[in-house]
Each structure stands twice: as C-alpha cells, then as structure tokens.
Design a protein around this motif. Structure first.
Motif, PDB file in Angstrom:
ATOM      1  N   GLN A  52      -1.238  34.452  13.002  1.00 38.39           N
ATOM      2  CA  GLN A  52       0.193  34.618  13.247  1.00 38.39           C
ATOM      3  C   GLN A  52       0.467  35.944  13.931  1.00 38.39           C
ATOM      4  OE1 GLN A  52       2.408  35.029   9.472  1.00 38.39           O
ATOM      5  NE2 GLN A  52       0.421  35.038   8.488  1.00 38.39           N
ATOM      6  N   THR A  53       1.654  36.036  14.517  1.00 37.30           N
ATOM      7  CA  THR A  53       2.137  37.263  15.149  1.00 37.30           C
ATOM      8  C   THR A  53       3.363  37.726  14.378  1.00 37.30           C
ATOM      9  OG1 THR A  53       1.323  36.555  17.305  1.00 37.30           O
ATOM     10  CG2 THR A  53       2.996  38.285  17.276  1.00 37.30           C
ATOM     11  N   ILE A  54       3.389  39.003  14.004  1.00 39.21           N
ATOM     12  CA  ILE A  54       4.475  39.543  13.188  1.00 39.21           C
ATOM     13  C   ILE A  54       5.132  40.693  13.947  1.00 39.21           C
ATOM     14  CG2 ILE A  54       5.044  40.633  10.982  1.00 39.21           C
ATOM     15  CD1 ILE A  54       2.124  39.317  10.232  1.00 39.21           C
ATOM     16  N   ASP A  55       6.427  40.551  14.217  1.00 41.81           N
ATOM     17  CA  ASP A  55       7.207  41.642  14.799  1.00 41.81           C
ATOM     18  C   ASP A  55       7.759  42.484  13.659  1.00 41.81           C
ATOM     19  OD1 ASP A  55       6.928  41.114  17.561  1.00 41.81           O
ATOM     20  OD2 ASP A  55       8.320  39.429  17.364  1.00 41.81           O
ATOM     21  N   ILE A  56       7.465  43.778  13.696  1.00 39.21           N
ATOM     22  CA  ILE A  56       7.846  44.691  12.618  1.00 39.21           C
ATOM     23  C   ILE A  56       9.000  45.560  13.103  1.00 39.21           C
ATOM     24  CG2 ILE A  56       7.020  46.475  11.038  1.00 39.21           C
ATOM     25  CD1 ILE A  56       4.145  45.424  11.710  1.00 39.21           C
ATOM     26  N   ASP A  57      10.202  45.241  12.674  1.00 39.56           N
ATOM     27  CA  ASP A  57      11.410  46.026  12.977  1.00 39.56           C
ATOM     28  C   ASP A  57      11.564  46.416  14.444  1.00 39.56           C
ATOM     29  OD1 ASP A  57      12.203  45.900  10.355  1.00 39.56           O
ATOM     30  OD2 ASP A  57      11.526  47.913   9.842  1.00 39.56           O
ATOM     31  N   ASP A  58      11.184  45.565  15.361  1.00 40.05           N
ATOM     32  CA  ASP A  58      11.302  45.828  16.806  1.00 40.05           C
ATOM     33  C   ASP A  58      10.601  47.109  17.245  1.00 40.05           C
ATOM     34  OD1 ASP A  58      12.815  43.514  17.201  1.00 40.05           O
ATOM     35  OD2 ASP A  58      14.683  44.564  16.723  1.00 40.05           O
ATOM     36  N   THR A  59       9.680  47.641  16.422  1.00 45.39           N
ATOM     37  CA  THR A  59       8.941  48.846  16.803  1.00 45.39           C
ATOM     38  C   THR A  59       7.451  48.576  16.959  1.00 45.39           C
ATOM     39  OG1 THR A  59       8.622  49.523  14.502  1.00 45.39           O
ATOM     40  CG2 THR A  59      10.571  50.384  15.647  1.00 45.39           C
ATOM     41  N   ASN A  60       6.927  47.583  16.264  1.00 43.94           N
ATOM     42  CA  ASN A  60       5.502  47.271  16.294  1.00 43.94           C
ATOM     43  C   ASN A  60       5.312  45.756  16.293  1.00 43.94           C
ATOM     44  OD1 ASN A  60       5.856  49.948  14.802  1.00 43.94           O
ATOM     45  ND2 ASN A  60       3.672  49.972  15.242  1.00 43.94           N
ATOM     46  N   ARG A  61       4.158  45.319  16.820  1.00 43.80           N
ATOM     47  CA  ARG A  61       3.780  43.912  16.755  1.00 43.80           C
ATOM     48  C   ARG A  61       2.347  43.834  16.246  1.00 43.80           C
ATOM     49  NH1 ARG A  61       3.805  42.283  21.941  1.00 43.80           N
ATOM     50  NH2 ARG A  61       6.064  42.151  21.871  1.00 43.80           N
TER      51      ARG A  61
END
Length: 118
Positions: A52-61
């Motif tokens: 899976q791909t997880i976007d972390i608070d629009d600061t990290n992926r």
C-alpha cells in the motif's frame, strides 16, 4: 604481543562476528507492523505484508511493498528519510526530523512478554 594476547583478541573478534552474524541473518519478517507517528501522536499502524501507499499529512509518502517500507517522497529540504534504505525488521525505523515523522517496524505478535523474556 604474547601468545595469550593473540588468543584473547581472536576470541573477542570471533564472539563479535558471531553476534553480528546472528543479528544480520535472523528472520523477523512475516508478521510485522509498520507504526507511523507524527509529532509524537500515532498516525496509523499498517500490516507490513500488505502492499500500500500511505500519504502522511501531505508532507510524506510511505510505500509498503514486498514486506518492506520506504519513504518515497517528503517535502523536507534535506531528503534524508527519502534516501534511507527500506526497513523490514523489527526495531528498524525511518525518521523525518523536519516533519516529525517516525516510521518504525514492530512485531505483529502480542505475546505479553517483554524483549528479554521472549
């Protein structure tokens, strides 16, 4: 150096090599969890074996694939977390200091025992 000094040095080197080999070749994979914290607060916990791909608070992926996790993108200036190798073993982590993001691998088992008793 005397003969006994050489024997002692060789013994210490062999013991260190044995510990290193054990740590390097042990298998911790298979049931791990990826725990993500942002600013000390838990962002989420994910199965290491589920791609899976997880976007972390629009600061990290973060990308989890084939039993490992790696930071794919970050908006921080230094990009240390992006250049860090993928993590897959219990106790390994990726840290993005500017964004206060910590990605750590934990055991998926809840045995109730601490690390020494296991």
């Amino acid at each position: 150096m005397k003969r006994n000094d050489l024997i002692l040095a060789a013994g210490v080197i062999l013991a260190a090599a044995a510990v290193f080999a054990f740590q390097y070749f042990r298998q911790d994979g298979g049931d791990g969890l990826v725990k993500i914290t942002v600013g000390g607060e838990i962002f989420g916990t994910y199965d290491l074996m589920e791609d899976q791909t997880i976007d972390i608070d629009d600061t990290n992926r973060l990308i989890i694939e084939e039993g490992s996790a790696r930071m794919d993108w970050a908006d921080c200036p230094d990009q240390v977390c992006v250049h860090h190798r993928a993590v897959s073993r219990k106790g390994e982590s990726i840290i993005c200091l500017p964004n206060q993001v910590v990605v750590s691998i934990e055991s998926g088992r809840e045995s109730g025992l601490d690390g020494i008793a296991q």
